[in-house]
Design a protein around this motif. Structure first.
Motif, PDB file in Angstrom:
ATOM      1  N   THR A   1       1.825   5.586  -1.163  1.00  0.00           N
ATOM      2  CA  THR A   1       1.674   6.508  -1.467  1.00  0.00           C
ATOM      3  C   THR A   1       2.781   7.881  -1.359  1.00  0.00           C
ATOM      4  O   THR A   1       4.147   7.349  -1.003  1.00  0.00           O
ATOM      5  CB  THR A   1       0.992   7.021  -0.118  1.00  0.00           C
ATOM      6  OG1 THR A   1       0.320   8.095  -0.767  1.00  0.00           O
ATOM      7  CG2 THR A   1       1.495   7.146   1.356  1.00  0.00           C
TER       8      THR A   1
ATOM      9  N   GLU B   1      -1.507   1.450  -9.067  1.00  0.00           N
ATOM     10  CA  GLU B   1      -2.332   2.912  -8.483  1.00  0.00           C
ATOM     11  C   GLU B   1      -1.536   4.298  -9.379  1.00  0.00           C
ATOM     12  O   GLU B   1       0.072   4.260  -8.931  1.00  0.00           O
ATOM     13  CB  GLU B   1      -2.637   2.340  -6.951  1.00  0.00           C
ATOM     14  CG  GLU B   1      -2.796   1.812  -6.161  1.00  0.00           C
ATOM     15  CD  GLU B   1      -4.335   1.780  -6.457  1.00  0.00           C
ATOM     16  OE1 GLU B   1      -4.891   1.814  -6.805  1.00  0.00           O
ATOM     17  OE2 GLU B   1      -5.126   0.398  -6.284  1.00  0.00           O
TER      18      GLU B   1
ATOM     19  N   GLN C   1      -7.221   5.253  -6.298  1.00  0.00           N
ATOM     20  CA  GLN C   1      -6.773   4.500  -4.821  1.00  0.00           C
ATOM     21  C   GLN C   1      -8.544   4.518  -3.935  1.00  0.00           C
ATOM     22  O   GLN C   1      -9.321   5.250  -4.819  1.00  0.00           O
ATOM     23  CB  GLN C   1      -5.663   5.355  -4.309  1.00  0.00           C
ATOM     24  CG  GLN C   1      -4.874   4.896  -3.927  1.00  0.00           C
ATOM     25  CD  GLN C   1      -4.640   3.704  -3.167  1.00  0.00           C
ATOM     26  OE1 GLN C   1      -5.223   2.564  -3.135  1.00  0.00           O
ATOM     27  NE2 GLN C   1      -2.861   3.311  -3.359  1.00  0.00           N
TER      28      GLN C   1
ATOM     29  N   THR D   1      -3.234  10.205  -1.318  1.00  0.00           N
ATOM     30  CA  THR D   1      -4.186   8.456  -1.310  1.00  0.00           C
ATOM     31  C   THR D   1      -3.427   7.191  -1.444  1.00  0.00           C
ATOM     32  O   THR D   1      -2.551   7.422  -1.146  1.00  0.00           O
ATOM     33  CB  THR D   1      -4.438   9.187  -3.132  1.00  0.00           C
ATOM     34  OG1 THR D   1      -2.877   8.644  -3.821  1.00  0.00           O
ATOM     35  CG2 THR D   1      -4.518  10.287  -3.174  1.00  0.00           C
ATOM     36  N   GLN D   2      -4.324   6.026  -0.832  1.00  0.00           N
ATOM     37  CA  GLN D   2      -3.901   5.419  -0.520  1.00  0.00           C
ATOM     38  C   GLN D   2      -4.905   4.060   0.001  1.00  0.00           C
ATOM     39  O   GLN D   2      -6.019   4.528  -0.231  1.00  0.00           O
ATOM     40  CB  GLN D   2      -3.272   5.634   0.576  1.00  0.00           C
ATOM     41  CG  GLN D   2      -3.943   6.141   1.952  1.00  0.00           C
ATOM     42  CD  GLN D   2      -2.407   6.168   3.052  1.00  0.00           C
ATOM     43  OE1 GLN D   2      -2.825   5.474   4.090  1.00  0.00           O
ATOM     44  NE2 GLN D   2      -2.465   7.432   2.843  1.00  0.00           N
ATOM     45  N   ASN D   3      -4.740   2.631   0.197  1.00  0.00           N
ATOM     46  CA  ASN D   3      -5.964   1.936   0.745  1.00  0.00           C
ATOM     47  C   ASN D   3      -6.171   2.250   2.467  1.00  0.00           C
ATOM     48  O   ASN D   3      -5.402   3.071   2.272  1.00  0.00           O
ATOM     49  CB  ASN D   3      -5.179   0.691   0.405  1.00  0.00           C
ATOM     50  CG  ASN D   3      -6.806  -0.391   0.167  1.00  0.00           C
ATOM     51  OD1 ASN D   3      -7.663  -0.385   1.070  1.00  0.00           O
ATOM     52  ND2 ASN D   3      -6.807  -1.831  -0.212  1.00  0.00           N
TER      53      ASN D   3
ATOM     54  N   ASN E   1       0.799  -1.327  -0.349  1.00  0.00           N
ATOM     55  CA  ASN E   1      -0.204   0.121   0.372  1.00  0.00           C
ATOM     56  C   ASN E   1       0.524   1.710  -0.254  1.00  0.00           C
ATOM     57  O   ASN E   1       1.206   1.629   1.181  1.00  0.00           O
ATOM     58  CB  ASN E   1      -1.416  -0.091   1.361  1.00  0.00           C
ATOM     59  CG  ASN E   1      -2.026   0.720   1.232  1.00  0.00           C
ATOM     60  OD1 ASN E   1      -2.236   1.626   0.055  1.00  0.00           O
ATOM     61  ND2 ASN E   1      -2.858   1.126   2.363  1.00  0.00           N
TER      62      ASN E   1
END
Length: 342
Positions: A176, A333, A275, A307-309, A174
């Motif tokens: 960013t 992503e 994302q 922006t990320q999970n 994950n």
């Protein structure tokens, strides 16, 4: 039409005599982004205001040593997994994994992608590509992971960030970018007068250690409601630790995540991403950090829009989207920052 040009220079040399390279992407109308291979980092962004005064709009350091000693993650690529993993522990396919506890010796935070010099190359005059091979067991994570971050600048000031990854074993990933913005162009000022829209109806509540509770809550009637343009400082004192919040952005694929505006200078950023969520952080833990050009960064000197999970997805299944990458799959992503004036 403004054109993008690229310049390559030496940024610094590590104590092990490894060179760090700086890449500067610029347009003929004065917009400029500087990238360094140490941590695949955005080292600087300079943008004209509505009076055409060009100024720095990010927090960072003048020297490589600043980034080597950095504990704030200024501008860097974060990984293998951004944000916190509770107790530095997760279970995957029946196997227990214990990670480095680098957050108050209790939780795992962000990882070490930002503490390596990445291999770098360029494409055309508008793209810089950084690659890093994370070894099996790094930070306690399984699998050898090959990651790539590609930065592309368009002539109308759109920064496109592509994050890629492949693994030899099932592993969470994950990534960013962790840039701190201050659109005023004066980091002696705070970001409390910036205005923000976040395209999110929900957020993930945290406990007192910034670990998700596993719940998903509505922003309605909370200080976390940024569905309309809202001043960052309006409700910041109503919540503990100010803003350090994960917002869930509805939909799939590339879509609007929101925008940041500084009305006095006219500078603004539109955000789009593929994302799942946006981490909004207001620099609460900046504490007299010696920054660029002798400026001392303090609480609220900059803000992050990452922006990320979801945070700690590995310990909140199945209610959170999975962050697990498996052999044969590709992690990809994409995030877009459009810098403009309004």
């Amino acid at each position: 039409m403004s054109q993008v040009t690229l310049k390559k220079s030496l940024f610094g040399i590590t104590k092990d005599h490894n060179e760090s390279i700086k890449y500067t992407l610029s347009t003929s109308d004065g917009f400029e982004i500087a990238l360094i291979d140490y941590g695949a980092t955005i080292q600087s962004i300079r943008q004209p205001d509505k009076q055409n005064n060009i100024a720095e709009i990010t927090l960072g350091y003048d020297t490589l040593q600043g980034y080597i000693e950095d504990k704030c993650y200024f501008g860097c690529t974060v990984g293998r997994v951004t944000n916190r993993i509770k107790n530095g522990y997760f279970q995957l396919d029946g196997i227990d994994y214990q990670l480095e506890k680098n957050d108050n010796a209790k939780h795992h935070l962000h990882g070490v992608f930002n503490k390596h010099i990445w291999n770098s190359s360029t494409e055309n005059d508008d793209t810089v590509i950084f690659k890093y091979q994370s070894p099996d067991g790094e930070d306690g994570f399984p699998g050898e992971v090959d990651v790539t971050v590609k930065y592309t600048l368009t002539n109308d000031h759109r920064l496109i960030m592509d994050f890629y990854g492949k693994t030899t074993k099932p592993t969470p990933i994950n990534m960013t970018n962790h840039t701190y913005f201050n659109l005023s162009g004066n980091t002696n000022e705070t970001i409390l007068d910036h205005q923000l829209i976040i395209s999110a109806n929900q957020f993930t509540p945290l406990d007192e250690e910034h670990i998700p509770t596993g719940q998903i809550a509505s922003v309605e009637n909370t200080p976390n409601d940024f569905r309309k343009l809202t001043c960052v400082g309006d409700h910041i004192h109503e919540i503990p630790y100010a803003y350090n919040v994960m917002f869930i952005v509805d939909g799939e694929g590339k879509r609007s995540f929101g925008k940041l505006v500084h009305s006095k200078s006219g500078r603004a950023i539109n955000i789009e991403s593929t994302q799942k969520a946006l981490q909004f952080y207001t620099g609460t833990y900046l504490d007299n950090v010696n920054g660029r050009e002798g400026v001392i960064y303090k609480k609220y000197s900059g803000l992050c829009l990452e922006t990320q999970n979801y945070t700690d997805s590995v310990n909140n299944q199945p209610q959170f989207p999975s962050t697990i990458l498996r052999p044969g799959e590709e992690y990809h992503e994409q995030t877009f920052f459009h810098f403009y004036l309004e």
